[in-house]
Design a protein around this motif. Structure first.
Motif, PDB file in Angstrom:
ATOM      1  N   ASP A 437      10.528  47.099 -12.161  1.00 40.38           N
ATOM      2  CA  ASP A 437      11.114  48.277 -12.797  1.00 40.38           C
ATOM      3  C   ASP A 437      12.621  48.239 -12.579  1.00 40.38           C
ATOM      4  O   ASP A 437      13.102  48.411 -11.449  1.00 40.38           O
ATOM      5  N   LEU A 438      13.363  47.971 -13.672  1.00 38.60           N
ATOM      6  CA  LEU A 438      14.824  47.864 -13.557  1.00 38.60           C
ATOM      7  C   LEU A 438      15.432  49.154 -13.034  1.00 38.60           C
ATOM      8  O   LEU A 438      16.325  49.141 -12.192  1.00 38.60           O
ATOM      9  N   SER A 439      14.942  50.296 -13.552  1.00 34.93           N
ATOM     10  CA  SER A 439      15.469  51.593 -13.126  1.00 34.93           C
ATOM     11  C   SER A 439      15.274  51.806 -11.623  1.00 34.93           C
ATOM     12  O   SER A 439      16.189  52.227 -10.913  1.00 34.93           O
ATOM     13  N   LYS A 440      14.076  51.474 -11.161  1.00 36.92           N
ATOM     14  CA  LYS A 440      13.777  51.640  -9.741  1.00 36.92           C
ATOM     15  C   LYS A 440      14.586  50.649  -8.893  1.00 36.92           C
ATOM     16  O   LYS A 440      15.036  50.991  -7.793  1.00 36.92           O
ATOM     17  N   ALA A 441      14.759  49.437  -9.429  1.00 34.58           N
ATOM     18  CA  ALA A 441      15.509  48.408  -8.699  1.00 34.58           C
ATOM     19  C   ALA A 441      16.940  48.873  -8.433  1.00 34.58           C
ATOM     20  O   ALA A 441      17.468  48.712  -7.318  1.00 34.58           O
ATOM     21  N   ILE A 442      17.571  49.461  -9.473  1.00 32.17           N
ATOM     22  CA  ILE A 442      18.951  49.938  -9.322  1.00 32.17           C
ATOM     23  C   ILE A 442      18.998  51.135  -8.369  1.00 32.17           C
ATOM     24  O   ILE A 442      19.921  51.268  -7.555  1.00 32.17           O
ATOM     25  N   ASN A 443      17.994  52.004  -8.459  1.00 24.09           N
ATOM     26  CA  ASN A 443      17.907  53.143  -7.532  1.00 24.09           C
ATOM     27  C   ASN A 443      17.803  52.666  -6.083  1.00 24.09           C
ATOM     28  O   ASN A 443      18.478  53.176  -5.187  1.00 24.09           O
ATOM     29  N   VAL A 444      16.929  51.692  -5.847  1.00 22.00           N
ATOM     30  CA  VAL A 444      16.734  51.150  -4.500  1.00 22.00           C
ATOM     31  C   VAL A 444      18.016  50.496  -4.003  1.00 22.00           C
ATOM     32  O   VAL A 444      18.448  50.716  -2.855  1.00 22.00           O
ATOM     33  N   PHE A 445      18.636  49.694  -4.858  1.00 24.13           N
ATOM     34  CA  PHE A 445      19.877  48.992  -4.512  1.00 24.13           C
ATOM     35  C   PHE A 445      20.945  49.999  -4.081  1.00 24.13           C
ATOM     36  O   PHE A 445      21.605  49.846  -3.038  1.00 24.13           O
ATOM     37  N   THR A 446      21.102  51.057  -4.882  1.00 22.84           N
ATOM     38  CA  THR A 446      22.124  52.065  -4.595  1.00 22.84           C
ATOM     39  C   THR A 446      21.784  52.856  -3.337  1.00 22.84           C
ATOM     40  O   THR A 446      22.662  53.109  -2.500  1.00 22.84           O
ATOM     41  N   ALA A 447      20.529  53.248  -3.181  1.00 26.05           N
ATOM     42  CA  ALA A 447      20.114  54.034  -2.016  1.00 26.05           C
ATOM     43  C   ALA A 447      20.326  53.263  -0.718  1.00 26.05           C
ATOM     44  O   ALA A 447      20.769  53.832   0.287  1.00 26.05           O
ATOM     45  N   VAL A 448      20.011  51.970  -0.718  1.00 25.72           N
ATOM     46  CA  VAL A 448      20.215  51.139   0.481  1.00 25.72           C
ATOM     47  C   VAL A 448      21.692  51.087   0.852  1.00 25.72           C
ATOM     48  O   VAL A 448      22.067  51.214   2.023  1.00 25.72           O
ATOM     49  N   LEU A 449      22.533  50.896  -0.165  1.00 28.35           N
ATOM     50  CA  LEU A 449      23.978  50.815   0.096  1.00 28.35           C
ATOM     51  C   LEU A 449      24.527  52.121   0.680  1.00 28.35           C
ATOM     52  O   LEU A 449      25.465  52.107   1.483  1.00 28.35           O
ATOM     53  N   ILE A 450      23.952  53.242   0.272  1.00 26.65           N
ATOM     54  CA  ILE A 450      24.487  54.538   0.674  1.00 26.65           C
ATOM     55  C   ILE A 450      23.916  55.030   1.999  1.00 26.65           C
ATOM     56  O   ILE A 450      24.635  55.519   2.864  1.00 26.65           O
ATOM     57  N   VAL A 451      22.589  54.892   2.189  1.00 24.30           N
ATOM     58  CA  VAL A 451      21.959  55.525   3.345  1.00 24.30           C
ATOM     59  C   VAL A 451      22.356  54.870   4.664  1.00 24.30           C
ATOM     60  O   VAL A 451      22.462  55.530   5.700  1.00 24.30           O
ATOM     61  N   ALA A 452      22.553  53.555   4.651  1.00 22.61           N
ATOM     62  CA  ALA A 452      22.906  52.847   5.885  1.00 22.61           C
ATOM     63  C   ALA A 452      24.384  53.059   6.196  1.00 22.61           C
ATOM     64  O   ALA A 452      25.243  52.760   5.383  1.00 22.61           O
TER      65      ALA A 452
END
Length: 786
Positions: A437-452
């Protein structure tokens, strides 16, 4: 060449100026490069490639007004026959290269003796030879290398912490856009039918427009920091944040323009808004620590005030302009004062680092931080006590010890590799989800960059120690810097000086075996000394003071002076008699080289010292004294090992004893009066000067402990150990947050918006935990009573 970046400032060149195989945009940038290269300071460009700033032309007479006496009076903190010291606000300071260059000013002009930079305040404290370089020339030199001073003639008093208005503006813009985008996104949230499609399209375009100021203004600091990090090959935390912001904006813009969706502009603006809240909170936290430190860490020392009603001891904070003080030998002048009476020989090494004595005549100024060498003087206070100025002198480089913080090194090492690790996790997560899921992939990518985020980790040590130093100050222990808490935690051995440290001079029994007619001369000579025994004897002799001349004090030996035509020596038997005599503790007296008597001093030991020995918490106690061994048997009866008792010790021997313990792997805490043990205090891993009624502060000490809190020494050590446990717990919380946050992010259960909310919450949680625990620990320490 036109269009190329300037070698110095990096801005685009419009009119090319070639010099030394490099291109420059203006004469100013070329001049800076010429000065740096001529003085072998080319590393300025290697430390930070984005260090330079575009220069403006300044006339040579631009700062001539700084040479006016009335202007210098308001700006210069210290000045004698050759050396002056000034603090200048340099708004162009912005990176590590700036610090490096400004602290190497002496390589550009040898008249600059020393320069220290406060990066947070953007201030440089510069000590210079005003006979070789005028203040106007110094300001011009700074301007030519890109650091034009911002001269404020209103006051030279310490400035209050200013709110970062730029951050507030950016926060306001982000909040405004975030709120309106959420409002315009309601059709999307409510799932309106296709009949309202054209409104949804309109709202989507409005959201895109509202997101632009957030991207181009509110987020710009993250982009700048990330760009600098990439240029200098250092992966800072702003790199993944910037990638997350750009990813969200690019994806959302694509969906809106291609009419495939409404985008995630609410998440983007919410992300930036909550990131800026976290930044504001962290900025406020750091400023709060600095304010508390500069306000609370005043020297808890009393001064001797004199008036028509007699002499009185008053706390330093009660000192007012117009008060008259008596400053004795080895005592420090607490505020700028006018010399009124006496023979002033002022040692300004505490201020300038240069060890030399300056004679000050009557009605001349004596600057704060000067130390009197010789007989007592009378001064008139001209300016209020500047606590932060005295604290800044105490923290000068020449008084710092080469103790490293293990936990700070650990945090620095983690932070260094943190960003690279997060980028790798984000990329792996992106490639894992992109096939499903491209949409989910971008969401995951962005969330990882932000939460850590290592922000919580970075706050752990400064906030624990910052709050700790504030608490200890309230309990009667005033530390030079927060790092002392970690070093104190490692203590294995406590070394006490005897006289004035574990003894209470006010309760000493004095037996005077001298002809009564000699008492006026003896009292007058001893009154110039700040040594505890001298003070104790002086308080017991009731005789009129007479004039004395040529007073001098030999550390660890005694004092001598002329009274009329007679020369007196008062001190140890070895110094006065030429041989050791251990019949009693006290001093011998000679007049014109003939022994005329002695004064016995039967020491009274502090009750708090006895209590301290009773509740020993596995520390090794030592006593080292310049006195004879007359009281050795009594100290042995207190269960102090015989091998840990040392007498007839000179200041040099005290220092060597500390070194010998350190060679055995011991971590020492030295506690003394700051007079004859300054070298030992400095050599010790931690050195405390004990304070009781007198102004006998030693800049070599790491802390000042009130005599009334003497019994709390082991409690202070326990507090340092518990503080380190709080640091460990905070580091654990920070790691736990990142592990849990990343677990949810990589599995797709965390949106970028929620990640942005959690990011500052991690810092807030650490601050709350640290504050509650350190305050709870501090409440268990009982404050002594005077």
């Amino acid at each position: 060449m036109k269009g190329e970046p300037c070698f110095h400032c990096g801005e685009e060149i419009e009119e090319n100026i070639d010099y030394d195989s490099h291109s420059f945009c203006c004469e100013g940038c070329k001049t800076v490069y010429h000065i740096l290269s001529e003085n072998e300071l080319g590393d300025f460009y290697k430390i930070d490639q984005d260090a330079g700033r575009k220069q403006k032309q300044i006339n040579n007479d631009h700062f001539d007004y700084l040479d006016l006496e009335e202007i210098q009076e308001r700006l210069i903190q210290f000045s004698d026959d050759s050396i002056s010291k000034i603090v200048l606000f340099l708004p162009s300071i912005h990176c590590s290269s700036c610090i490096w260059l400004l602290e190497n000013l002496n390589k550009i002009n040898e008249a600059v003796l020393n320069s220290q930079v406060d990066f947070v305040k953007k201030e440089a404290t510069i000590t210079y030879d005003h006979n070789k370089i005028k203040l106007s020339e110094l300001a011009l030199l700074l301007s030519k290398i890109g650091y034009e001073p911002n001269i404020n003639l209103e006051t030279k008093a310490e400035k209050k912490s200013h709110i970062n208005k730029s951050l507030l503006y950016k926060l306001g813009v982000a909040g405004f856009c975030f709120g309106n985008i959420m409002l315009l996104s309601f059709p999307e949230y409510l799932g309106l039918s296709s009949d309202h499609f054209r409104f949804q399209r309109l709202f989507s375009y409005l959201n895109l427009i509202l997101a632009l100021p957030v991207l181009l203004y509110s987020s710009v600091d993250y982009f700048k920091s990330a760009f600098k990090g990439i240029r200098s090959k250092f992966f800072n935390i702003d790199i993944p944040i910037s990638l997350g912001i750009l990813t969200l904006f690019t994806r959302s813009s694509y969906e809106v323009l291609s009419e495939t969706g409404a985008g995630y502009f609410d998440s983007l603006t919410g992300l930036v808004f909550f990131l800026l809240i976290g930044k504001w909170f962290q900025d406020k936290t750091y400023r709060g620590i600095q304010f508390e430190r500069s306000y609370k860490s005043y020297f808890p020392i009393a001064v001797k005030k004199t008036s028509d009603d007699g002499d009185t001891i008053i706390p330093l904070e009660n000192l007012k302009v117009g008060d008259y003080l008596i400053i004795r030998n080895e005592e420090i002048i607490p505020a700028d004062a006018l010399m009124i009476e006496g023979d002033a020989r002022i040692d300004y090494s505490f201020v300038t680092g240069e060890s030399k004595t300056t004679r000050v005549k009557e009605n001349q100024r004596i600057y704060a931080g000067g130390r009197q060498k010789g007989s007592s003087i009378k001064v008139l206070i001209e300016k209020e006590v500047n606590n932060s100025y005295l604290t800044s002198l105490w923290n000068q480089e020449i008084f710092k010890k080469q103790e490293e913080s293990n936990y700070k090194n650990l945090v620095d090492s983690i932070s260094r590799y943190f960003t690279v690790s997060i980028l790798l996790i984000a990329l792996v997560s992106l490639f894992y989800w992109i096939g499903e899921d491209l949409s989910k992939a971008i969401n995951v990518f962005t969330a990882v960059l932000i939460v850590a985020c290592p922000c919580a980790l970075a706050l752990t040590i400064p906030f624990t120690f910052g709050n700790g130093i504030r608490i200890l100050g309230k309990k009667g222990l005033f530390l030079k810097s927060p790092d002392i808490i970690e070093i104190l935690n490692q203590t294995t051995d406590i070394v006490f000086d005897k006289t004035g440290t574990i003894t209470d001079s006010s309760d000493s029994n004095i037996d005077i075996q001298v002809d009564e007619k000699e008492l006026p001369a003896i009292r007058s000579i001893l009154s110039h000394s700040s040594h505890p025994i001298a003070q104790s004897i002086t308080s017991k002799i009731h005789a009129e003071s007479i004039e004395t001349e040529h007073f001098s004090e030999t550390k660890g030996a005694g004092v001598e002076a002329n009274a009329g035509s007679d020369h007196y020596k008062i001190g140890s038997s070895e110094w006065v008699l030429g041989e050791k005599n251990e019949e009693f503790t006290g001093v011998w007296i000679s007049k014109n080289s003939n022994v005329i008597g002695h004064i016995k001093v039967q020491n009274a030991y502090r009750k708090d010292f006895l209590h301290l020995l009773e509740k020993n918490d596995n520390y090794n106690f030592h006593v080292i004294s310049g006195d004879n061994a007359n009281e050795k048997s009594y100290l042995e009866s207190l269960q102090i090992p015989k091998e840990n008792l040392h007498f007839n010790a000179s200041p040099e021997r005290k220092l060597e004893y500390i070194k010998s313990l350190q060679k055995q792997g011991r971590k020492t805490l030295m506690i003394g009066d700051g007079l004859n043990d300054a070298g030992a205090l400095k050599q010790s891993n931690v050195g405390f000067a004990i304070n009781e009624n007198v102004y006998n502060f030693s800049p070599s000490s790491d802390g000042i402990i009130l005599a009334s809190n003497f019994s709390n020494i082991t409690e202070f050590l326990k507090f340092s150990k518990k503080s380190m446990n709080v640091v460990k717990l905070s580091i654990f919380i920070s790691f736990l947050y990142n592990i849990v946050g990343l677990s949810f992010a990589v599995t797709g259960y965390l949106t970028p918006l929620v990640a942005a909310i959690l990011m500052p919450l991690s810092s807030i949680s650490v601050v709350i935990v640290v504050t509650v625990l350190t305050n709870l620990m501090g409440s268990k320490i009982k404050k002594g009573t005077n």
